[in-house]
Design an enzyme around this catalytic site. Structure first.
Site, PDB file in Angstrom:
ATOM      1  N   SER A 155      44.695  93.915  26.649  1.00 30.91           N
ATOM      2  CA  SER A 155      45.613  92.767  26.657  1.00 30.91           C
ATOM      3  C   SER A 155      45.289  91.808  25.509  1.00 30.91           C
ATOM      4  CB  SER A 155      45.540  92.078  28.025  1.00 30.91           C
ATOM      5  OG  SER A 155      46.576  91.157  28.192  1.00 30.91           O
ATOM      6  N   ASP A 320      53.203  99.415  32.937  1.00 27.88           N
ATOM      7  CA  ASP A 320      52.918  98.073  32.412  1.00 27.88           C
ATOM      8  C   ASP A 320      54.210  97.515  31.815  1.00 27.88           C
ATOM      9  OD1 ASP A 320      52.029  95.793  31.116  1.00 27.88           O
ATOM     10  OD2 ASP A 320      50.416  96.786  30.009  1.00 27.88           O
ATOM     11  N   HIS A 353      50.135  96.242  34.266  1.00 33.06           N
ATOM     12  CA  HIS A 353      49.262  95.731  33.204  1.00 33.06           C
ATOM     13  C   HIS A 353      47.795  95.750  33.642  1.00 33.06           C
ATOM     14  CE1 HIS A 353      48.360  93.592  29.561  1.00 33.06           C
ATOM     15  NE2 HIS A 353      47.842  92.575  30.199  1.00 33.06           N
TER      16      HIS A 353
END
Lengths: 380, 380
Positions: A155, A320, A353
């Site tokens: 991320s 995600d 995610h």
């Protein structure tokens, strides 16, 4: 693999103070700052086996192990980092660092401003991914690490790995960019802005100087975290885990918790609002919004990535939707266009995610295989 | 087609008072209530050309036309309803009604509670899609409409159309269920709960009785609307319209508006928080959460839809991620399993969930063709 026998065991954090002023992207200058960090494993003689773990929005330097036997939870990536684990501390010297502006010990808005002796609050400057990477490079110098065997992040952490590869091309042999994106989309920014507005408009935020008022903007931070959680989970995953399950089996026709998903989100929000700094949350979301290495190259990401000399692993997860596989493919496409060596994996997962923090077997296998090669190259 | 010459022109709202108590799904009883509504076109002799338009979360009875020549905006579906338009007021008698619990004139939380003379506030009972349909049926009785040529709605309005078809099988010839879903997903409920929590935790909400305090929970309602807007637009559509455009062309390193998308969302939130009732917002989201006709049939949607005698048009939009095409296909699949006549259209659009309010040509053409047949059947 996740049993405690393969843990790095008891760990302690360390602290590095820097007195050379750091000029930030904003133009502000931090005259001095401290970074809190942890290390696991042993740096080899030629310092070729060091791995830097970059954390995401709510992460920190406590990546693996426990501070005390009685700690309920281990570090946030304990499932991936440890003896015999994919990021193998029997082979690698692993460094976790709390970023500048954080709220886990590094200099940030809740630290004392040396000019006043009071928390920085609203006076703490906004920082960028590039600022973090510069600060991390100074920590690498301090630790005697000229070149990382790998810089790894998921991320927002993946953005740091990407930034490292172009800002210090000779100091990164491998960059692992997981569940990330080369820049936020309008929708990503929109979610961040709602979260920020929740905090900024909380009457107890006091313009960022709530510390002096003895209050916390809990309501705002709680909403921000609830919203964040929706974007971390997949629609399907949330459906499988919570569906339309009711806590009491029937509608109550009121506004107390009814659905299990409400209970989960409110619990996550409550927990977070007690322990995380609102100013840190704000500046982390801004660092996300600002990240856009292609911007200085008229939007040409391949041109932005041209200086990199690292080899890349880019990984995404099918469910995600915060940073979808399409966003990782943008990075891959640009890396290929720039003539870089890049492996790309699109991993089947229902974890959304958050999958980058989980242990879906194909993900663990991928990390293990890739890092085994990194270790071999490092002579580790 | 959208020029003012094809407008229904100047309209006025009407009011119907009901004194027969209405027992709600919650068990609460409304002793009396009023519904505000509008009609366009002329009811034919055998009352076979009537169409009911059901509104969504923030909609109301003002579907088409203007109250005064100087009105800047026409009714919310003026692009679809008018002389020569797909819902052709030269052929149909069209009824728009503000639902019970609304804030545009029908009895709701901001109306005076006859027991106290003060706004109902927190004392107003939660209502469901089925409650709305029952109240709408009484309005149909009042207007002399035994059977609707069509009941039409998008989103939450589509749920009402679906509910009509099973609750009053002999009173609906066609049900048009657009950009809707047979029940909310965990993710849908999660977004609603964040919006509700924003309102419920606003210090100026006062447990729903803010009217007496002379304040409005603007901050909470603003956040709820900002969040809602993200789910109404598609990721791609938002990207095309706003992208990463900056208002001033450069980063400001602060928390004021920087990106155009922030400016848009905050403007939408501000505008909404001045004019919409917070309690109505809350109960509308609950009506969404509660809707689940299959629940009373052990999750078997086909069984729930078995009583319907209407013919169905189900339509979805490719970029709608609030109620994606997959959700409409659930409805279609169940209708087919139940042996119903159903047409299904998956319409290419970049407008996301909001597409049901827009005029993408394939959508307009679909509505025109389908409603032409409805009109012919109605002898209109």
């Amino acid at each position: 693999m996740t049993d405690s026998s393969s843990s790095v065991g008891l760990v302690r954090d360390e602290r590095a103070a820097f007195v050379t002023p750091l000029t930030l992207c904003s133009g502000s200058v931090l005259a001095a700052y401290e970074l809190v960090f942890e290390t696991y494993g042993t740096l080899n003689a030629d310092a070729s086996n060091a791995i830097l773990i970059c954390h995401a929005l709510s992460g920190h330097h406590h990546v693996a192990g426990r501070y005390a036997e009685t700690d309920k939870a281990a570090g946030w990536w304990d499932n991936m980092v440890g003896p015999g684990k994919p990021i193998d501390t029997d082979r690698f010297f692993v460094v976790g660092v709390n970023n500048l502006g954080g709220c886990h010990g590094s200099t940030g808005p809740s630290s004392a401003n040396p000019d006043t002796g009071q928390p920085w609050g609203s006076a703490f400057p906004l920082v960028t991914v590039a600022d973090w990477v510069c600060a991390q490079a100074r920590l690498a110098d301090r630790l005697g690490i000229e070149c990382w065997a790998a810089v790894i992040g998921g991320s927002l952490g993946g953005m740091q790995a990407l930034e490292w590869s172009v800002r210090y091309p000779d100091r990164v042999r491998h960059a692992l960019v997981i569940a990330s994106a080369p820049k936020l989309s309008a929708q990503n920014i929109a979610f961040n802005d709602v979260a920020r507005q929740a905090i900024l408009t909380d009457p107890e935020f006091h313009g960022g100087d709530f510390y002096a008022h003895g209050v916390l903007p809990r309501r705002g931070l709680r909403l921000a975290r609830m919203l964040g959680h929706i974007t971390y989970l997949s629609d399907d995953g949330m459906g499988e885990k919570f569906g339309r399950m009711l806590r009491s089996g029937e509608y109550k026709f009121g506004y107390d918790v009814e659905f299990e998903i409400e209970s989960y989100l409110r619990y996550q929000g409550d927990k977070f609002s007690d322990r995380f700094d609102a100013n840190t949350y704000l500046l982390m979301t801004k660092a996300l919004d600002y990240f856009d290495p292609a911007a200085a190259h008229a939007g040409d990401l391949a041109a932005a990535l041209a200086p990199a000399r690292a080899e890349f692993l880019v990984a995404s997860f099918t469910s995600d939707w915060r940073f979808s596989p399409a966003r990782s493919r943008e990075t891959v496409k640009a890396l290929i266009a720039a003539g870089k060596r890049v492996s790309y994996a699109e991993i089947e997962s229902a974890h959304g995610h958050d999958a980058f923090l989980m242990t879906d077997p194909p993900y663990v296998a991928l990390m293990r295989a890739y890092l085994d090669r990194v270790a071999q190259e490092a002579g580790a």
